[in-house]
Design an enzyme around this catalytic site. Structure first.
Site, PDB file in Angstrom:
ATOM      1  N   CYS A 166     -46.271  -9.252 -44.753  1.00 19.86           N
ATOM      2  CA  CYS A 166     -46.836  -9.590 -43.740  1.00 19.86           C
ATOM      3  C   CYS A 166     -46.016 -10.653 -43.314  1.00 19.86           C
ATOM      4  O   CYS A 166     -45.963 -10.201 -41.691  1.00 19.86           O
ATOM      5  CB  CYS A 166     -48.788  -9.761 -44.204  1.00 19.86           C
ATOM      6  SG  CYS A 166     -48.504 -11.469 -45.733  1.00 19.86           S
TER       7      CYS A 166
ATOM      8  N   GLU B  13     -54.939 -18.072 -50.782  1.00 17.62           N
ATOM      9  CA  GLU B  13     -54.037 -18.530 -49.583  1.00 17.62           C
ATOM     10  C   GLU B  13     -54.851 -19.329 -48.623  1.00 17.62           C
ATOM     11  O   GLU B  13     -54.444 -19.402 -46.974  1.00 17.62           O
ATOM     12  CB  GLU B  13     -53.138 -17.124 -48.756  1.00 17.62           C
ATOM     13  CG  GLU B  13     -52.768 -16.793 -50.306  1.00 17.62           C
ATOM     14  CD  GLU B  13     -52.044 -15.165 -49.184  1.00 17.62           C
ATOM     15  OE1 GLU B  13     -53.104 -14.674 -48.416  1.00 17.62           O
ATOM     16  OE2 GLU B  13     -51.321 -14.848 -49.903  1.00 17.62           O
TER      17      GLU B  13
END
Length: 647
Positions: free
Chosen positions: A409, A313
């Protein structure tokens, strides 16, 4: 420069109020159901269940990711902002229920983490690299600060102070304390907020300690890995930690390039800016400026997204910005907004607000479906649905938003950002009010030696007309009003005060108007909203020979729903005139862009994959919609960038 607190700003805006209403009435209740594992067909959260077990109210094993607690904390922060806007009995009841569970799960020494309380109580802080203990603590502290500011209730804030005191007793340079820091930054940002609301300098010193300790040699993350027998929490990955991934390869003041996990990076950069502001640390501010410039000038997508690879990421390297495999996590753009806002509180530069606006109007709002119940984790700039399903290198890209994620998240992060949107519009000093975002609102400031109310009416993104009514508490008040000159208007901005054209001083992308203001003074700020045909610099190889459309703060895209299948066969006609047209019945009401283009002819081909070049193109009418609303009409292709073809 001060940030205006939410209690002093009320948003009433044609565009944004509907999203804030959606958050309050749909998103937060839906997410409460998801956190309680009551959404049919969605991946379970386990968050509430874990807290019930940790508080001794239920039996069972821990479920979900090691950082699962943070989802509840971000949701709770979002609820706090909703309650600051307006009372809501149901939201407050759910929040108090969550606070009861959190307080019940806190250990006598102040520690809170359901994973280690339930599953591995003997291994607290044994693996800071992987296990997010301080990251989760940071999100709890942010929720506690927000809830206290919204309601005046101290119970959650007291829980947070006990936790922060425990962390201070555990970490530091003093004898008997651990030297280290979390693998995922967040505690640094939260401690600065806790300091501001409590005035306890211990929390500011602790935040600065975590920043100062990061990247020192010998490297803590590597040493910790050695101490635990060279194993990782994550199955199948026992390799030595890469400090660069955690932004721990150099001391933070020596870092010059945005690198590693994008969310961790921008959370840390925001904390660096906050600590620089509170302490006057010029070296931290200098590092922030350097990192900002690298990130936004060389590693940011046109949509305000960051993080170009799903491997970690992460950032990769300058100008590596692929469209179809982009990671562009929602949380990363939210973190970019945090960083931009923190920098604006240090110095008013329009570049910060421009990027903040770009991320907000495109990636962040586009990550949530119009129903408020489906979300993107990854925000690509090009989608081929079949490849998303069948190409292993693109399976992280989803062609439609999902109801929830095992790692969720992003959804509560969107809720808390939109709930706190009022905090990003203005900032002020003793003699200047800065307007960073053009969002209809009413705000009050202590400026020019007294209180002044500013009422803003804005029509973005449909038009660039903005109007202010200035109301000093005293009959007259001298101060400067500084209005951002957005990059997308090309400098075409007209100012009128009380109906008369007025001059202004241009400085760092803001138009400064200093005068003695009287009650009822009106300011008209008219911004051009031309359709911009954007090109990328040649270094961005993914966009060679291509163009993208932007109007005002909105980046546009081409969907299969409007232009037919095989979007990759389309091209924009060079020199075409693009016409904006408001369609009240499309996607909740949007301005579409219509112009001329071409389609590569697909007929005349047999089964051969290649043939001697004889490109055949046919004229077609193209329609583009805002990237923020793509993917709301079912599965289909999408692209932001199209080739340009000469007529």
């Amino acid at each position: 420069m001060e940030q205006v607190q939410s209690s002093k700003v009320t948003i009433q805006d044609v565009y944004w109020s509907k999203y804030r209403k959606l958050v309050r009435e749909t998103v937060l209740p839906y997410q409460w159901e998801a956190l309680n594992d009551r959404v049919p067909g969605a991946e379970p959260s386990y968050a509430i269940r874990n807290f019930r077990i940790a508080a001794g109210l239920a039996e069972g094993t821990f479920g979900g990711f090691v950082f699962q607690d943070s989802d509840l904390y971000k949701w709770l922060e979002g609820v706090a902002y909703a309650l600051a806007e307006a009372p809501d009995a149901a939201l407050e009841r759910w929040a108090e229920e969550a606070i009861d569970l959190i307080a019940g799960a806190q250990r006598p020494d102040g520690y809170i983490n359901t994973y280690f309380t339930v599953k591995e109580p003997e291994n607290r802080y044994a693996n800071l690299t992987d296990c997010h203990e301080l990251y989760c603590a940071g999100h709890l502290i942010e929720a506690g600060v927000a809830y206290y500011e919204a309601t005046g209730k101290r119970r959650l804030l007291d829980v947070c102070c006990r936790l922060a005191d425990h962390i201070d007793r555990t970490f530091g340079l003093e004898a008997g304390k651990r030297r280290g820091y979390d693998g995922h930054q967040e505690i640094e940002l939260a401690l600065a907020k806790l300091y501001r609301v409590t005035g306890n300098e211990t929390y500011l010193r602790l935040s600065r300690y975590f920043l100062d300790e990061r990247g020192r040699s010998p490297n803590f993350l590597v040493e910790e890995w050695e101490r635990r027998g060279r194993v990782s929490y994550w199955k199948g990955n026992h390799s030595q930690p890469n400090p660069e991934y955690h932004q721990a390869h150099l001391p933070v003041r020596e870092q010059r390039v945005a690198t590693g996990h994008a969310v961790r990076a921008v959370y840390m950069y925001a904390a660096m800016a906050d600590v620089a502001r509170e302490t006057g640390d010029a070296s931290l501010l200098s590092a922030c400026r350097t990192l900002w410039d690298n990130m936004t000038r060389k590693q940011m997508y046109v949509t305000g997204a960051i993080g170009s690879t799903h491997h970690g990421e992460a950032f990769t390297f300058d100008y590596d910005l692929p469209n179809d495999t982009a990671y562009a996590e929602t949380c990363a753009s939210i973190g970019l907004i945090f960083f931009a806002s923190s920098m604006l509180r240090l110095e008013a530069r329009a570049a910060y607000a421009d990027a903040m606006e770009r991320a907000l109007y495109n990636t962040v709002i586009g990550s949530m479906a119009l129903d408020g119940k489906h979300y993107f984790y990854v925000n690509p700039l090009e989608v081929w649905p079949e490849a998303c399903e069948r190409n292993p290198g693109k399976r992280h890209v989803k062609p439609v938003r999902q109801p929830w994620f095992g790692c969720s998240c992003c959804p509560p992060n969107v809720a808390r950002l939109l709930g706190s949107l009022d905090r990003y519009i203005y900032s002020s000093t003793e003699d200047t009010v800065h307007v960073h975002l053009f969002i209809g609102s009413e705000a009050s400031f202590e400026v020019g030696g007294g209180r002044v109310t500013l009422k803003q009416t804005a029509s973005l993104p449909r038009t660039g007309d903005v109007r202010f009514i200035v109301s000093p508490e005293a009959p007259e008040r001298r101060f400067a009003l500084a209005l951002r000159v957005p990059s997308w208007c090309g400098g075409d901005a007209a100012l009128r005060v009380n109906g008369v054209a007025a001059a202004y001083e241009a400085r760092d992308g803001y138009a400064y108007v200093e005068r003695v203001w009287q009650g009822g003074d009106t300011v008209e700020w008219t911004l051009a909203t031309p359709v911009l045909l954007l090109e990328a610099r040649p270094d961005v190889r993914a966009n060679a020979g291509k163009a993208a459309l932007q109007r005002g703060p909105l980046v546009y895209c081409f969907e299969e729903a409007d232009n037919g299948a095989l979007v990759s066969a389309l091209s924009i006609r060079e020199g075409a005139v693009w016409t904006p047209r408001y369609d009240p019945d499309l996607l909740g009401g949007v301005v579409v862009l219509e112009g001329d283009g071409f389609r590569d002819a697909a007929d005349g081909w047999d089964d051969e994959p290649y043939r001697p070049f004889r490109r055949e193109i046919r004229p077609v009418a193209l329609r583009a919609v805002p990237y923020a609303v793509w993917g709301n009409r079912g599965v289909g292709e999408m692209t932001v960038w199209l080739r340009v073809t000469a007529p």
